[in-house]
Design an enzyme around this catalytic site. Structure first.
Site, PDB file in Angstrom:
ATOM      1  N   ARG A  18       0.959  -1.074  -0.009  1.00  0.00           N
ATOM      2  CA  ARG A  18       0.142  -0.123  -0.055  1.00  0.00           C
ATOM      3  C   ARG A  18       0.705   1.562   0.024  1.00  0.00           C
ATOM      4  O   ARG A  18       0.081   2.407  -0.621  1.00  0.00           O
ATOM      5  CB  ARG A  18      -0.930   0.139   1.101  1.00  0.00           C
ATOM      6  CG  ARG A  18      -1.563  -0.959   0.925  1.00  0.00           C
ATOM      7  CD  ARG A  18      -3.353  -0.998   2.098  1.00  0.00           C
ATOM      8  NE  ARG A  18      -1.980  -1.410   3.367  1.00  0.00           N
ATOM      9  CZ  ARG A  18      -2.737  -1.283   4.515  1.00  0.00           C
ATOM     10  NH1 ARG A  18      -3.514  -0.597   4.701  1.00  0.00           N
ATOM     11  NH2 ARG A  18      -1.911  -1.579   5.323  1.00  0.00           N
ATOM     12  N   ASN A  36      -6.410  -2.751   2.227  1.00  0.00           N
ATOM     13  CA  ASN A  36      -5.944  -3.621   2.135  1.00  0.00           C
ATOM     14  C   ASN A  36      -7.702  -5.074   2.140  1.00  0.00           C
ATOM     15  O   ASN A  36      -8.247  -3.707   2.637  1.00  0.00           O
ATOM     16  CB  ASN A  36      -5.311  -4.518   3.777  1.00  0.00           C
ATOM     17  CG  ASN A  36      -4.311  -4.540   3.349  1.00  0.00           C
ATOM     18  OD1 ASN A  36      -3.451  -4.194   2.690  1.00  0.00           O
ATOM     19  ND2 ASN A  36      -3.287  -4.540   4.691  1.00  0.00           N
TER      20      ASN A  36
END
Length: 88
Positions: A18, A36
């Site tokens: 990320r 996520n």
């Protein structure tokens, strides 16, 4: 403005995927978000220049050094007019 929704499968959680995605998307001038999901995939929404989105998707297939991307599902979606690229 085009927009694409992606679900990234593979070893993509716990490997700074990320953070890497945020930095890469911002460097390409894209807006949107990344997060996520409970099933160990990563979800991303990309908005911006069509060529920048294509470059980002190509980069998502590689990811950061510790990631192992198996496949990416991508769908053209309506833009949501995000101003920046952020983590959710």
């Amino acid at each position: 403005m085009p927009a694409t929704h992606c679900i990234i499968h593979g070893l993509v959680q716990g490997v700074f995927y990320r953070d890497w995605t945020i930095a890469r998307a911002r460097s390409l001038g894209l807006a949107g978000w990344v997060r996520n999901l409970p099933d160990t995939t990563v979800e991303a929404h990309l908005e911006g220049d069509r060529h920048a989105i294509a470059r980002m998707i190509a980069a998502l297939h590689e990811g950061p050094p510790r990631a192992r991307v198996e496949r990416i599902e991508q769908t053209e979606v309506d833009p949501q007019d995000f101003a920046i690229f952020e983590r959710r």
